[in-house]
Design an enzyme around this catalytic site. Structure first.
Site, short mmCIF file in Angstrom:
data_model
loop_
_atom_site.label_atom_id
_atom_site.label_comp_id
_atom_site.label_asym_id
_atom_site.label_seq_id
_atom_site.Cartn_x
_atom_site.Cartn_y
_atom_site.Cartn_z
N SER A 1 0.83 -1.20 0.00
CA SER A 1 0.00 0.00 0.00
C SER A 1 0.87 1.26 0.00
CB SER A 1 -0.96 -0.04 1.19
OG SER A 1 -1.94 0.96 1.10
N HIS B 1 -8.03 -5.01 -0.45
CA HIS B 1 -6.78 -4.29 -0.16
C HIS B 1 -6.32 -4.65 1.26
CE1 HIS B 1 -4.13 -0.73 -0.80
NE2 HIS B 1 -4.17 -0.67 0.52
N ASP C 1 -9.50 -4.17 -5.80
CA ASP C 1 -8.93 -3.07 -5.03
C ASP C 1 -9.12 -1.76 -5.78
OD1 ASP C 1 -7.42 -1.38 -3.47
OD2 ASP C 1 -5.51 -2.38 -3.84
#
Length: 812
Positions: free
Chosen positions: A475, A779, A749
């Site tokens: 991320s 995610h 995502d």
């Protein structure tokens, strides 16, 4: 489906077995996984339908079933339940027929946006897949209703509530499909992100943020993901709304106890209430709320429990790197050096924290110099090192954690990092960078670059010879891995031998893309949360002065408020539980001081089994319209002006007060609620740019949010175009300096298009890049690696990519 649970009574006097903590946690994890399997049989069947039928066949089958159910329930007399069932099937038919041509068009051109034929993934495909999942569930439910509608055990109320919820979701998905079609028309061929006039992007955002989102967080929560992960998402959502309901109260003592006992149960019983509260929270609470909620895993008790259930390692030490400048050799000429200065942005020079994790105790890891850098973390159970040390590893992994640039540390990610250390057999150096909004860009980048250079220079202390170095992150950490590599190349020092970035964000601009449309329904990455994190990291977050209200109350005010809140929570919680138990036993609930959505419909209980005769009940017995009892006209035909006239949606909205743009009232309801109506009217007036609204065909009206105006930046700050913040926007000359990049993305995502477009840019430049896309996971799957088989397989894929970087080319 829905929020159901089966009760089991255990009898006997045999004492329970005594388990060790690690075994107990393992059993609890396994039980959660089994629970997910047991509760998701219908979802698995729906998923099988989705994959085995083409879109047109699925739509035609659904239309046939809805028409048959419409005809049946229309013939059951004037009863309200039968009328609503007939209407909901009519609405499903209308939305399915309207949605199918748009999905077919998107699917027909989606292949033009893939990285290659072996990687069929982009936001258009994801949006079509999500809509197919919704259609498949409605097809499965319609078949169930057609087969069981004459049975005396057919639960009309339960099935009606679920059908209405999924109809609302289908209506919103149809709106997203039109948005995607609009993006397809205005974007350049092959480009997923809108690159044109920012005014059009602002118009799009104004319209998009007004859409209703609560339907995706109630009964439909996580319908697009693998069934095994949905119990976790349900638990997470209940915890979030319970946490959010009391966040701004600064509650203490008795009130917190009451909240924990009653509020969570209320949200577990009522999915519509949970969905409304979830939407209310994500639209109104600031980045400090999300920072506090995401950091729950940092609590010592929770982190200790997670560590007990994770792999045992010999070394897990938090290091404090001194803010002293040092020299690094240039890769072009090792005889020359460059000075690596300590981080300076915003707060001046300061130490950088990092965690060293190693499955084996290796040479150098117990040296005096390294021990002098160890930072105490309080009492912590550690195994004694082996008398004999393992030799230094030839490789090193430098890890940068995710958390939206605003939350979490290496401790949150320690469970899967320990697994990496065991499977890879190399030390892992995880960097704890300073977090926004207290430390905005470029502080995190400076600290990560400083720590990376320190690790490369002092790899011997970390138990590695440093022959191969991999940067790995997820991320926001994936973003920092790329930008640290760009900074290393700019300095002329050694870049890593490769990068593994899991579901990274590669552009922080508020640009629309088809995958980012999924943020409307994503329980982990809602659009408003993404916007708040970006604003915090870029330093453009607006200051929240809500704490001034707490200070103005004074000590006696706080005591009075907490007492009032406790009495209110006790009353509401007891009422909710009493009504739920009465409903479960089939008894008619008595009138309470606070009416609930079920109390005003005494003849329809949550789990009541009804026969055909019950479908003909007169309308007068059913009471007023609530969120649970919205008709088909409410679900897909209300225009914006009607939204403000909708009755109170839930018990929560009645008790917590109105929602306004600048202040969410989490205290007791004020006397004057005129502001609520005004804010709802304002929502309907937003986003009426003809350029955007032309995306909807005449007669189609998506549902609008009633939770107040969502304030997000409509125009990007110039700083987010900095290539060290948005590497997707970096010039070709900078991207050519990157090492091999291995991207692992999620098909569902909102950040999928970030990975696809970044991989395409690198490939167009001739840079080595791979892209693997995992299906049906949200995610952040790395933090859920122990949850189910699918997350474990996805985590193993990341390990394989890292191993590829650490393996010398000659040995492959």
């Amino acid at each position: 489906m829905g929020d159901e649970s089966n009760g089991h009574t255990l009898t006997g006097l045999v004492p329970p077995p005594v388990y060790r903590p690690r075994l107990l946690l393992a059993l609890a994890t396994d039980l959660l996984c089994q629970l997910g399997e047991l509760q998701s049989e219908e979802a698995r069947e729906a998923s099988a339908f989705s994959h085995s039928m083409d879109l047109r066949t699925m739509t035609q089958s659904l239309v046939t079933l809805t028409e048959d159910n419409m005809a049946f329930f229309s013939s059951q007399g004037p009863g309200e339940t039968a009328r609503r069932l007939s209407n909901v099937f009519a609405g499903i038919r209308e939305q399915a027929l309207g949605l199918e041509p748009t999905l077919g068009h998107l699917l027909g051109v989606a292949h033009h946006f893939d990285l290659d034929t072996e990687t069929p993934a982009n936001g258009y495909r994801s949006l079509v897949h999500t809509a197919r999942c919704c259609l498949a569930h409605l097809l499965h439910k319609s078949r169930y209703v057609a087969s069981n509608r004459r049975s005396i055990f057919f639960r009309a109320s339960h099935n009606l509530a679920e059908l209405e919820a999924y109809l609302a979701a289908l209506t919103q998905l149809r709106a997203l499909a039109y948005y995607a079609q609009r993006l397809l028309a205005i974007n350049r061929p092959g480009v997923l992100f809108f690159e044109g006039d920012e005014g059009l992007t602002a118009d799009f955002l104004r319209e998009y943020v007004t859409l209703h989102k609560g339907c995706f967080y109630g009964r439909c929560l996580g319908f697009q993901f693998t069934p095994a992960i949905r119990p976790f998402l349900q638990t997470l959502s209940i915890g979030l709304v319970s946490f959010g309901e009391h966040y701004k109260r600064k509650e203490t003592g008795l009130s917190v106890t009451a909240s924990s006992l009653f509020t969570g149960g209320r949200f577990a019983i009522d999915p519509e209430l949970r969905g409304a509260e979830f939407e209310r929270i994500i639209q109104n609470l600031d980045v400090h709320f999300w920072k506090a909620f995401w950091n729950i895993t940092e609590i010592e008790v929770l982190s200790s429990l997670a560590n007990m259930a994770s792999t045992t390692v010999r070394v897990s030490r938090l290091l404090s790197l001194p803010p002293d400048a040092f020299e690094m050799p240039l890769t072009s000429d090792p005889k020359l050096t460059v000075t690596i200065s300590p981080p300076m942005a915003h707060t001046g020079p300061g130490p950088v924290l990092a965690r060293l994790i190693s499955y084996d105790l290796r040479e150098g890891q117990d040296s005096k110099m390294l021990n002098s850098l160890v930072k105490s973390e309080g009492p912590r159970l550690e195994l004694r090192p082996r008398p004999q040390q393992a030799p230094r590893s030839r490789a090193l992994v430098v890890h940068i954690h995710g958390g939206g640039f605003v939350a979490q540390t290496s401790k949150s990610h320690e469970p899967y990092l320990k697994t990496w250390a065991q499977e890879l057999g190399v030390p892992i150096f995880s960097i704890d960078y300073s977090l926004a909004p207290e430390a905005p860009f470029p502080r995190a980048l400076e600290e990560c670059f400083f720590a990376y250079c320190w690790a490369v220079k002092h790899c011997a202390l970390l138990g590695s010879t440093g022959e191969r170095v991999c940067l790995a992150g997820d991320s926001a950490g994936g973003n920092l891995c790329v930008t640290v590599s760009l900074r290393a190349a700019a300095y002329g020092v050694r870049v890593p031998d490769g990068i593994m970035a899991a579901y990274p964000v590669t552009t922080l601009q508020p640009s629309a893309s088809p995958s980012r449309l999924l943020s409307l329904m994503d329980p982990l990455l809602p659009l408003s949360v993404l916007s708040k994190c970006v604003s915090a990291y870029s330093g453009t977050e607006t200051e929240d002065h809500s704490d001034s209200d707490q200070k103005a109350l004074g000590m006696m005010g706080l005591v009075q408020r907490d007492t009032s809140l406790f009495l209110r929570d006790l009353r509401l919680g007891a009422s909710s539980w009493l009504n739920s138990f009465l409903e479960l036993s089939g008894r008619k609930p008595q009138k309470t001081s606070v009416p609930t959505a079920e109390a005003v419909r005494p003849t329809e209980t949550m789990r009541r089994s009804v026969s055909e005769a019950a479908l003909a009940q007169p309308e007068g017995l059913l009471g007023t319209d609530t969120l649970k009892t919205l008709t088909i006209k409410d679900l897909n035909s209300k225009d914006n002006s009607e939204t403000s006239d909708t009755p109170e949606m839930s018990l929560s909205m009645e008790t917590l007060g109105p929602s306004t743009p600048s202040d969410v009232n989490f205290f007791l309801r004020p006397e004057n609620s005129q502001e609520e109506t005004e804010s709802k009217d304002d929502v309907g007036s937003l986003g009426r740019s003809p350029r955007v609204r032309a995306a909807f065909p005449e007669g189609f009206h998506p549902r609008r949010s009633s939770q107040g105006i969502l304030h997000i930046p409509l125009y990007s700050s110039p700083i987010v175009k900095n290539p060290f913040m948005s590497p997707l926007l970096a010039p070709d000359s900078m991207l050519k300096t990157l090492p091999p990049v291995h991207l692992v993305a999620c098909a569902l995502d909102p950040m999928l298009d970030d990975s696809v477009m970044f991989a395409r840019r690198l490939r167009d430049l001739g840079q080595p890049v791979t892209l693997n896309v995992v299906e049906d996971l949200p995610h952040g799957f790395l933090s859920l690696a122990a949850l189910c088989r699918e997350t474990r397989q996805a985590a193993e894929l990341c390990v394989q990519r890292i191993r590829l970087v650490l393996t010398p080319p000659a040995a492959r």
